[in-house]
Write a protein that holds these residues in place. Structure first.
Motif, PDB file in Angstrom:
ATOM      1  N   ALA A   8       5.939  -4.899   4.606  1.00 23.38           N
ATOM      2  CA  ALA A   8       4.857  -4.084   5.173  1.00 23.38           C
ATOM      3  C   ALA A   8       3.876  -3.650   4.097  1.00 23.38           C
ATOM      4  CB  ALA A   8       5.434  -2.866   5.887  1.00 23.38           C
TER       5      ALA A   8
ATOM      6  N   GLY B 156       9.795  -1.623  12.556  1.00 27.24           N
ATOM      7  CA  GLY B 156       8.722  -2.566  12.280  1.00 27.24           C
ATOM      8  C   GLY B 156       7.411  -2.127  12.909  1.00 27.24           C
TER       9      GLY B 156
ATOM     10  N   LYS C 102       5.820   0.470  10.950  1.00 24.41           N
ATOM     11  CA  LYS C 102       5.320  -0.048   9.672  1.00 24.41           C
ATOM     12  C   LYS C 102       4.163  -1.027   9.850  1.00 24.41           C
ATOM     13  CE  LYS C 102       8.141   1.660   6.458  1.00 24.41           C
ATOM     14  NZ  LYS C 102       7.729   2.178   5.140  1.00 24.41           N
TER      15      LYS C 102
ATOM     16  N   VAL D 180       4.549  -4.027  11.377  1.00 20.94           N
ATOM     17  CA  VAL D 180       5.106  -5.382  11.315  1.00 20.94           C
ATOM     18  C   VAL D 180       5.616  -5.772  12.696  1.00 20.94           C
ATOM     19  CG1 VAL D 180       6.818  -6.901  10.263  1.00 20.94           C
ATOM     20  CG2 VAL D 180       5.777  -5.072   8.905  1.00 20.94           C
TER      21      VAL D 180
END
Length: 316
Positions: A196, A261, A264, A266
């Motif tokens: 990230a 994720g 972040k 992602v």
């Protein structure tokens, strides 16, 4: 469509991994296996299949292989002739198994495919074709092929550079990545942190999950190089039902990685497989698949509601 989701960098891509039957089987025997595999997926909303291309990894590990290596039907042939292209498929190609002429033929015939190129399993292997040469051939011959790469989070713990490896493969044309099976949440989390931080967008990271129901499967996972934390091992084998505990553990790990994720920036997805041929573990992989789809749908719904509520507050 799977290809569209990949190119748009969507979160929540869900795949199911299959290994083609042994090449020594008759067409009818292989067809029967394909029909069984497809029947298990009836009514389940997956984005696509992952069709593996096996290679002998004995040079990577000096220990005796838990299960014998056998050659299997080529994944692109299995997808077309046996699975009847029922689902979009990510075709794995162990490029070291093929010489330049053979690989060129694959690229020319499947120029619009989704494929992951896999390099040699060991530095002492002598592959017929290198991974870098395969990338170059793809760019020259099949630029429209949607290319993915392998990601190994546990390697990040040792070398601290898996995020940079992924970034390098991204430059070489990889648009998404599928990991080795996850059984160490801290290692996967650390990889997401560092990836990230690179700020690479629209690149789905698809974590693989597989049930583990007994010591034999656990031994094979170790032979394959899958990192199993002590916490995960204890949670599985200290329970009354190791197989069910492994399914619940995988669901917990996926939900954490999916939400982490997202936070972040992602895109996280899942690939579910059974590395065992035992029916109970294959059945468990289907339960795991359904559970992961439910997590994606639940979080997608929650995110939609949150956006609607935010928009409503703004209008006020």
């Amino acid at each position: 469509m799977l290809k569209t989701k990949i190119k748009q960098g969507k979160s929540g891509i869900v795949l199911y991994g299959l290994t083609p039957p042994k090449i020594s089987l008759s067409h009818d025997e292989a067809k029967e296996i394909a029909l069984r595999q497809l029947s298990r997926l009836d009514g389940i909303k997956i984005d696509g299949l992952v069709i593996y291309d096996l290679q002998d990894e004995s040079n990577r590990n000096s220990s005796n292989r838990t299960f014998e290596f056998v050659r299997t039907i080529k994944p692109e042939i299995y997808a077309k002739d046996y699975l009847q292209n029922r689902y979009e498929a990510v075709i794995y190609k162990a490029v070291g198994n093929y010489n330049e002429t053979e690989f060129k033929e694959f690229l020319q015939t499947h120029s619009d495919a989704i494929s992951i190129f896999v390099g040699a399993s060991s530095a002492i292997d002598t592959p017929k074709l290198s991974l870098n040469d395969a990338y170059k051939m793809k760019k020259e011959i099949a630029n429209d092929l949607t290319l993915g790469g392998i990601c190994i989070p546990e390697r990040h713990t040792k070398k601290q550079d898996e995020d940079l490896r992924v970034a390098s493969k991204r430059v070489k044309g990889c648009e998404f990545f599928i990991t080795q099976a996850v059984y160490d949440i801290e290692t996967a989390k650390k990889f997401l942190d560092d990836f990230a931080a690179l700020g690479i967008k629209n690149t789905p990271i698809i974590f693989t999950f597989t049930p583990c129901g007994n010591e034999k499967t656990y031994e094979f996972m170790q032979w394959l190089g899958i990192s199993v934390s002590n916490l995960s091992k204890n949670r599985i084998f200290d329970s009354d039902d190791a197989l069910e505990s492994s399914v619940k553990l995988s669901l917990d790990m996926f939900e954490f990685l999916y939400k982490y994720g997202t936070a972040k920036g992602v895109s996280v997805g899942a690939n579910i497989e059974s590395i065992s041929t035992r029916k109970v573990e294959i059945d468990a992989s289907i339960r795991l698949l359904k559970g992961i789809i439910a997590i994606v749908e639940k979080n997608s719904l929650e995110n939609t509601k949150s956006k609607i509520q935010s928009a409503s507050r703004f209008d006020e």
